[in-house]
Write an enzyme that holds these catalytic residues in place. Structure first.
Site, PDB file in Angstrom:
ATOM      1  N   GLU A   1      89.882  -5.787  -7.748  1.00 41.19           N
ATOM      2  CA  GLU A   1      89.297  -7.061  -7.310  1.00 41.19           C
ATOM      3  C   GLU A   1      88.181  -7.519  -8.225  1.00 41.19           C
ATOM      4  O   GLU A   1      88.041  -8.717  -8.510  1.00 41.19           O
ATOM      5  CB  GLU A   1      88.766  -6.918  -5.871  1.00 41.19           C
ATOM      6  CG  GLU A   1      88.328  -8.238  -5.221  1.00 41.19           C
ATOM      7  CD  GLU A   1      86.867  -8.605  -5.427  1.00 41.19           C
ATOM      8  OE1 GLU A   1      86.458  -9.695  -5.006  1.00 41.19           O
ATOM      9  OE2 GLU A   1      86.102  -7.781  -6.020  1.00 41.19           O
ATOM     10  N   GLU A   2      87.391  -6.559  -8.715  1.00 38.81           N
ATOM     11  CA  GLU A   2      86.206  -6.909  -9.498  1.00 38.81           C
ATOM     12  C   GLU A   2      86.537  -7.467 -10.876  1.00 38.81           C
ATOM     13  O   GLU A   2      85.655  -7.978 -11.564  1.00 38.81           O
ATOM     14  CB  GLU A   2      85.294  -5.685  -9.643  1.00 38.81           C
ATOM     15  CG  GLU A   2      84.744  -5.141  -8.338  1.00 38.81           C
ATOM     16  CD  GLU A   2      83.778  -6.084  -7.634  1.00 38.81           C
ATOM     17  OE1 GLU A   2      83.438  -7.133  -8.221  1.00 38.81           O
ATOM     18  OE2 GLU A   2      83.372  -5.772  -6.513  1.00 38.81           O
TER      19      GLU A   2
END
Length: 358
Positions: free
Chosen positions: A216-217
């Site tokens: 996600e990051e």
């Protein structure tokens, strides 16, 4: 889930090393733990899928709970002749937050080696250098070697090795607050797992599936996969969200420690479905759960991917985290507890008729 079990869950999730793209340790723990209350499997990207054992085609619609496994980290770019390590970030870091911090580097044998983010000592800096902003390009990690050969051949550290903060989770009983790494988003993952565990035997009116995404990051990459595999009719994104209560005037605080879960109306990637958002607000009020609402001018979440899929109604429930994207964050246990309460109340309120009306 009782408090001690929840604290144990959060501790293990926080301590697990899993920077973006290298979430194996977190994935393995989630799969092992979730297998006691759900049908669970992982894919080759390290996304993990949890299905309520009571799910049935007869129930019709599917509610997806989303969180993400990964956390911000670093990756080795190269080893310098003196043995120190040049790195690049995985996810968003403020360079100043990296200096003088301990980091763990996973070497080519899978062992984690501790190092220190090093800068030139002030004794050797000019006055101009002292005033210059810190640049990640000028930082290195020192693992106590004196040559590139020692770093590469003895410690087995070279290009491509992942790096995570060297941080151990702690619980401060008096304040009822936890300190640790990776609360973005291991605390959201803990909420997802706790809620699904508590509802494992419940007679739900929806099929309940958890999608715990990787990467996600670095651009919500895992959620692009989980959403297509789960095919939800409605979705809830669970996030560890940056708290603003230590630097914002009281009237503008939207995500604060011990103020309850945050219902995010908007960020740069996402606008919550207003009808589903109102359902969440109503559940919070009916169950006397404290909450805040937030309109953000920055940030992005997996919810942006969930919302795009067939226009599925999507909301984001955030757990306040002080000092995100650093080696240490702070989370109040009451915020975790109230998030799980709110999440369960929303799940129990959903059925085909309610979803169709959103």
């Amino acid at each position: 889930m009782d408090k001690q079990s929840a604290l144990n869950l959060i501790e293990h999730l926080s301590n697990a090393n899993g920077p973006s793209g290298f979430e194996d340790e977190v994935k393995d723990y989630v799969v092992k733990t979730a297998s006691t209350f759900s049908s669970v499997h992982a894919d080759h990207m390290n996304n993990v899928y949890l299905s309520n054992k009571q799910n049935s085609p007869a129930k019709g619609k599917t509610l997806m709970l989303d969180s993400h496994l990964d956390a911000v980290g670093l990756i080795v770019q190269a080893v310098k002749p003196n043995g120190t390590i040049k790195f690049v970030p995985l996810g968003g870091w403020v360079p100043a937050n990296l200096t003088a911090e301990k980091m763990r580097i996973r070497n080519q044998d899978g062992q984690w080696i501790t190092g220190l983010v090093a800068t030139k000592p002030p004794h050797f800096m000019t006055e101009a250098e002292k005033k210059q902003p810190i640049d990640i390009a000028n930082l290195v990690i020192d693992v106590g070697t004196t040559s590139a050969e020692e770093t590469k051949e003895v410690l087995k550290i070279d290009t491509g090795c992942p790096i995570a903060p060297d941080t151990e989770w702690e619980y401060f009983k008096t304040q009822d607050v936890m300190m640790g790494k990776a609360f973005d988003n291991r605390i959201g993952t803990a909420c997802l797992m706790a809620a699904m565990s508590d509802l494992a035997e419940a007679n739900l009116d929806v099929n309940l599936v958890g999608g715990i995404a990787s990467q996600e990051e670095v651009g919500c990459r895992g959620a692009k996969v989980t959403i297509k595999k789960i095919h939800p009719d409605i979705a809830i994104c669970l996030e560890g969200c940056p708290a603003d209560d230590t630097f914002t005037p009281e009237w503008l605080i939207q995500t604060g420690l011990k103020r309850g879960p945050m219902l995010r109306d908007m960020d740069t990637s996402f606008i919550a479905n207003p009808h589903f958002q109102q359902l969440a607000v109503d559940q919070a009020k009916q169950n006397q759960i404290p909450y805040t609402r937030a309109v953000r001018t920055g940030g992005g979440i997996d919810g942006s991917e969930l919302l795009e899929y067939q226009g599925a109604p999507t909301i984001c429930i955030g757990i306040p985290v002080r000092y995100e994207h650093t080696n240490y964050g702070l989370v109040a246990y009451s915020d975790f507890e109230n998030t799980v309460k709110l999440l369960k109340s929303i799940i129990l309120a959903l059925n085909d008729e309610v979803i169709d009306a959103l």
